[in-house]
Design a protein around this motif. Sequence first.
Motif, PDB file in Angstrom:
ATOM      1  N   ASP A 132     -27.476 -70.313 -21.280  1.00  0.00           N
ATOM      2  CA  ASP A 132     -26.628 -69.240 -21.816  1.00  0.00           C
ATOM      3  C   ASP A 132     -27.100 -68.786 -23.187  1.00  0.00           C
ATOM      4  OD1 ASP A 132     -25.119 -69.360 -19.542  1.00  0.00           O
ATOM      5  OD2 ASP A 132     -23.531 -70.605 -20.408  1.00  0.00           O
ATOM      6  N   ALA A 182     -20.077 -65.413 -13.344  1.00  0.00           N
ATOM      7  CA  ALA A 182     -19.576 -64.206 -13.999  1.00  0.00           C
ATOM      8  C   ALA A 182     -18.353 -63.657 -13.269  1.00  0.00           C
ATOM      9  CB  ALA A 182     -20.679 -63.150 -14.066  1.00  0.00           C
ATOM     10  N   GLU A 185     -15.401 -65.792 -14.082  1.00  0.00           N
ATOM     11  CA  GLU A 185     -14.940 -65.534 -15.449  1.00  0.00           C
ATOM     12  C   GLU A 185     -14.120 -64.252 -15.513  1.00  0.00           C
ATOM     13  OE1 GLU A 185     -14.389 -65.905 -19.550  1.00  0.00           O
ATOM     14  OE2 GLU A 185     -14.997 -67.341 -18.024  1.00  0.00           O
ATOM     15  N   ARG A 186     -14.566 -63.200 -14.785  1.00  0.00           N
ATOM     16  CA  ARG A 186     -13.801 -61.955 -14.772  1.00  0.00           C
ATOM     17  C   ARG A 186     -12.444 -62.152 -14.106  1.00  0.00           C
ATOM     18  NH1 ARG A 186     -19.007 -59.840 -13.616  1.00  0.00           N
ATOM     19  NH2 ARG A 186     -18.580 -59.890 -11.377  1.00  0.00           N
TER      20      ARG A 186
END
Length: 271
Positions: A132, A182, A185-186
Amino acid sequence: MDPVTHSSTLFFAALLFLLISLLLSAFKILREYERGVIFMLGRFHKVKGPGLIIVIPIIQQMVRVDLRTVVMDVPSQDVISRDNVSVRVNAVIYFRVVDAQHAIINVEDYLQATSQLAQTTLRSVLGQHELDEMLANREMLNTDIQEILDNRTDGWGIKVSNVEIKHVDLNESMIRAIARQAEAERTRRAKVIHASGEMEASTKLVEAATKLTTEPNAILLRYLQTLTEIAGEKNSTILFPLPMDLLKGVMQTQETNLKASSEEQIDKSKK
């Protein structure tokens, strides 16, 4: 012509040609971005240039050094991040020679040496960070690599001005894993925002209910407003129950007014 005389003439002509060639070779022209490192009988003498310089043939030798900024691609390197993810990373470095003497004397081939040092430093620095950080904090990584290279090449008379990581290549499985991460996370953020909205709305509803409880007539007005909104719609029949609790406040007010009127009339009759 006498053969001896002819041979002498050829010898002197060759000697004259050699002397002229040596004389011409003594003159060197260096461009504005070039410097000449002069060695006299194998020992360092001085750095000359730019412009016209004279190098004594046989006794002195000159090595040209280019002072312009060199743009060098660092080949793709296999790097294992701190969280055990294998990636391929390539970069580009910008450097130039600031000390021609050290660049020639202290290292055999400063271009090759800088390239190899950049490759090892790239692997070493990126291996200390997680994936990351490689993807999100490239500016920080560029700065770290540039500072390390600049310190290590200082003894070679080289100044590393900039380092840029160009590509961080992942395999297909890791790309799919990052996409799922991702998406999760959204989804998490959407749920948090929805929960925050529900919490704020419930707080406002509690405040409104508390306000309506303290004002009985306000409940009746809200009831009538709702009735007006429904009546404005295109409905043929509306069944709208009317709780008596809503009229309790109005009825108590009317009873109080009637009682006061009755008492007033009794007082007048007594008089």
